[in-house]
Design a protein around this motif. Sequence first.
Motif, PDB file in Angstrom:
ATOM      1  N   SER A  20       2.065  -5.408  -5.238  1.00  0.00           N
ATOM      2  CA  SER A  20       2.294  -5.049  -3.833  1.00  0.00           C
ATOM      3  C   SER A  20       3.640  -5.577  -3.353  1.00  0.00           C
ATOM      4  O   SER A  20       4.366  -4.883  -2.628  1.00  0.00           O
ATOM      5  CB  SER A  20       1.165  -5.595  -2.963  1.00  0.00           C
ATOM      6  OG  SER A  20      -0.071  -5.073  -3.406  1.00  0.00           O
ATOM      7  N   ILE A  33      -0.228  -5.218   1.596  1.00  0.00           N
ATOM      8  CA  ILE A  33      -0.468  -6.616   1.931  1.00  0.00           C
ATOM      9  C   ILE A  33      -0.425  -7.495   0.681  1.00  0.00           C
ATOM     10  O   ILE A  33      -0.734  -7.054  -0.422  1.00  0.00           O
ATOM     11  CB  ILE A  33      -1.771  -6.798   2.731  1.00  0.00           C
ATOM     12  CG1 ILE A  33      -2.993  -6.454   1.902  1.00  0.00           C
ATOM     13  CG2 ILE A  33      -1.732  -5.975   4.013  1.00  0.00           C
ATOM     14  CD1 ILE A  33      -4.309  -6.869   2.574  1.00  0.00           C
ATOM     15  N   THR A  41      -5.236  -6.337  -2.885  1.00  0.00           N
ATOM     16  CA  THR A  41      -5.164  -4.892  -2.630  1.00  0.00           C
ATOM     17  C   THR A  41      -6.502  -4.224  -2.955  1.00  0.00           C
ATOM     18  O   THR A  41      -7.057  -4.452  -4.029  1.00  0.00           O
ATOM     19  CB  THR A  41      -4.042  -4.261  -3.481  1.00  0.00           C
ATOM     20  OG1 THR A  41      -2.825  -4.920  -3.160  1.00  0.00           O
ATOM     21  CG2 THR A  41      -3.917  -2.761  -3.204  1.00  0.00           C
ATOM     22  N   ASP A  60       0.738   1.956  -4.776  1.00  0.00           N
ATOM     23  CA  ASP A  60       0.224   0.632  -5.125  1.00  0.00           C
ATOM     24  C   ASP A  60      -1.298   0.735  -5.259  1.00  0.00           C
ATOM     25  O   ASP A  60      -1.932   1.539  -4.570  1.00  0.00           O
ATOM     26  CB  ASP A  60       0.589  -0.369  -4.028  1.00  0.00           C
ATOM     27  CG  ASP A  60       0.227  -1.802  -4.395  1.00  0.00           C
ATOM     28  OD1 ASP A  60       0.094  -2.096  -5.597  1.00  0.00           O
ATOM     29  OD2 ASP A  60       0.076  -2.629  -3.469  1.00  0.00           O
TER      30      ASP A  60
HETATM   31 MG   LIG Z   1      -1.701  -5.977  -4.403  1.00  0.00          MG
END
Ligand SMILES: [Mg+2]
Length: 294
Positions: A20, A33, A41, A60
């Motif tokens: 991320s 985040i 995540t 992501d």
């Molecule tokens: Mg992540």
Amino acid sequence: MSAHRCGTIGIAGRPNTGKSSLLNRLVGEKLSIVSDKAQTTRHLVTGILTREDCQYVFVDAPGQQSRSRSSFHRALNRRATEAARDADVALFVVEAQRFGAEDRAALAHIPAAQTVVAAVNKIDTLKNERDLIPFLDRLAKVREFQAIVPVSAKTGRNIPELIAVLRAALPESPPAYPADQLTDRDERFFAAELLREKLFQEMGEELPYRCEVLIDSFKDDGRLRRIEATILVERDSQKAIVIGAGGARLKKMAAAARKDMERLFDGKVYLGVWVKVRKAWTDDARILRQLGYQ
Ligand SMILES: [Mg+2]
Ligand SMILES: Nc1nc2c(ncn2[C@@H]2O[C@H](COP(=O)(O)OP(=O)(O)OP(=O)(O)O)[C@@H](O)[C@H]2O)c(=O)[nH]1
């Protein structure tokens, strides 16, 4: 000038390698985040980088983890696999000097026919970048990577090199999104994520995994966004911990989340947060559906 390229890049790897952080660095905006805890995540988060000669659509994903305990964890792993499999290129992220069984298992989930670029992240933690050479040699033997690029999401080191390598792996195509579009997620999604990030950053080891965030209402009130959110926990004792003495912890997390929302949305935010107990939500089909996991 060479032909325009455009395509999707699915980010993969075991939890906590910095996927991320890397997405945020690649697109130049904090969309996904981040915390120091594994499995931060939970959703697929798209970040779009538009350059004159190429549009990069990064996706992501949750870190691929080896132990699946609940329907919730299985749903996360499914997402992790899909992101890398369905993209034009998989971007496999490992940590410098660390390639273990979990990394190997995550890599094995990427189909053999998929083009894979490896990013060796966190090279800012090395005393000397040359120490990395034997690690890169070993990694090159694990699978046929299109390229292996040592990077630091933290400092931005080698990010232009990574972007160039990814461009070469994408198909010739016109842009898929308008040049000013940064993501395909809406503000409601980011509001929930930013609050969930504070739970991961502020709470002890176990608790964030027992929590989820629901947005109950999101209204534009002139230039103000009025957001009401609920933090779901599984037990009364967890509720008390999230709220903290005299409500101090909840207030701190809500204030930090509101600040991040105001920066991302570029406008004032009112944020009301409640904490509710929902027993065993990680195995509750109705709640998992409501949260978009099924
Ligand atoms: Mg992540
Ligand atoms: N020193 C250093 N730390 C980094 C770097 N990239 C990420 N981190 C840290 O590594 C931790 C995990 O980062 P994330 O970006 O949340 O990792 P992730 O792979 O998305 O993790 P999951 O979503 O849980 O799978 C955080 O504490 C980050 O600050 C880097 O380049 N250098």
